[in-house]
Design a protein around this motif. Structure first.
Motif, short mmCIF file in Angstrom:
data_model
loop_
_atom_site.label_atom_id
_atom_site.label_comp_id
_atom_site.label_asym_id
_atom_site.label_seq_id
_atom_site.Cartn_x
_atom_site.Cartn_y
_atom_site.Cartn_z
N LYS A 12 1.09 3.11 -2.46
CA LYS A 12 0.26 4.06 -3.18
C LYS A 12 -0.70 4.79 -2.24
O LYS A 12 -1.02 5.96 -2.46
N SER A 13 -1.17 4.09 -1.22
CA SER A 13 -2.05 4.75 -0.24
C SER A 13 -1.28 5.81 0.54
O SER A 13 -1.81 6.86 0.88
N ARG A 16 9.60 8.77 0.78
CA ARG A 16 8.32 9.41 1.13
C ARG A 16 8.41 10.17 2.45
O ARG A 16 7.72 11.17 2.63
N ASP A 44 1.18 7.46 -0.71
CA ASP A 44 1.27 8.56 -1.67
C ASP A 44 -0.01 9.39 -1.67
O ASP A 44 0.03 10.62 -1.84
N GLY A 45 -1.15 8.73 -1.48
CA GLY A 45 -2.41 9.45 -1.43
C GLY A 45 -2.48 10.40 -0.26
O GLY A 45 -2.96 11.54 -0.41
N ASN A 68 0.79 -1.23 0.00
CA ASN A 68 0.00 0.00 0.00
C ASN A 68 0.83 1.28 0.00
O ASN A 68 0.44 2.27 0.61
#
Length: 255
Positions: A14-15, A87, A17-18, A12
């Motif tokens: 990508k989550s 990140r 990143d969200g 996750n």
């Protein structure tokens, strides 16, 4: 979204990143930015950051990667660590941006997040420390005062950081264009620093360092090389150069 990241960081990213994208929003309600900021803070503190500095993939011992599934698992974990590190760097940059927001409550939230992360984890220490020290120069007197308090609390929890913090505050104090009020908050913080004979806290060398900082500061202030006096001197020099340039043009036009 934060629950998805906690349950499986590998699957996750990508989550994550969200959440970063929500925090980076420049349009819409600020409550969304604050919610994303706080969710990311808890994720990094409780689920994603180890009690050591993270490594990018290139820093891992790829040459001794074991064969088979064990090697694949190591490679996957190293790739995740690389992704988390990058990140987290983005998150710190967003915190720095929020700490200079037009709204004081956003700045306050970001400053407290910076302080908490700095005290809890070694990753990103220099960038976080620089961001917190910079708040000594905030236009808001309350936030500037809060920054000094948070630095003091940091040193109560991690007294071995005293030499590092003093060096950062010193760089801040002698920065060109710094306001006298910001320099005042920096001096006030240093003046309240509790010294110790313990070598790990700087010992006598730190006391001597502070004396050197004070004398250097006083000397530059008396010479008019820092503060408002330096600004006025620079303005006067620019005015003299401007007058000299106009005189040269006028004289050059004579025949």
């Amino acid at each position: 979204m934060s629950l998805m990241v906690t349950s499986s960081a590998t699957a996750n990213i990508k989550s994550l990143d969200g959440l970063l994208a929500l925090m980076a929003k420049t349009a819409g309600g600020k409550h969304v930015v604050v919610a994303a900021m706080e969710a990311l803070q808890e994720l990094f503190l409780t689920a994603l950051l180890p009690d050591r500095k993270l490594k990018v993939l290139e820093q891992q011992p790829l040459q001794v990667l074991p064969p088979g599934k064990d090697g694949e698992r190591c490679l996957l974990l190293w790739a995740v660590e690389d992704a988390v590190k990058r990140r987290y760097q983005q998150y710190i940059q967003l915190l720095q941006k929020c700490s200079t927001d037009n709204l004081d409550f956003i700045k306050e939230k970001a400053t407290k997040a910076v302080s908490r992360l700095l005290a809890a984890k070694p990753e990103g220490e220099q960038a976080l420390l620089s961001a917190l020290v910079n708040k000594l120069g905030d236009p808001s007197r309350k936030l500037a005062s809060d920054a000094g308090y948070l630095l003091g609390q940091l040193l109560l929890e991690h007294p071995a950081m005293k030499p590092v913090v003093v060096r950062e505050v010193e760089r801040f104090m002698f920065r060109p264009g710094l306001t006298d009020r910001a320099r005042y908050y920096a001096v006030t913080f240093l003046n309240q620093l509790a010294l110790s004979h313990r070598p790990q806290e700087g010992g006598s060398a730190l006391a001597q360092k502070l004396i050197d900082i004070y004398f250097s500061l006083f000397k530059l202030l008396l010479e008019g090389k820092l503060g408002n006096a330096a600004v006025r001197q620079q303005q006067q020099q620019q005015q003299r150069r401007g007058k000299g340039g106009r005189g040269f043009k006028k004289g050059g036009g004579k025949k």
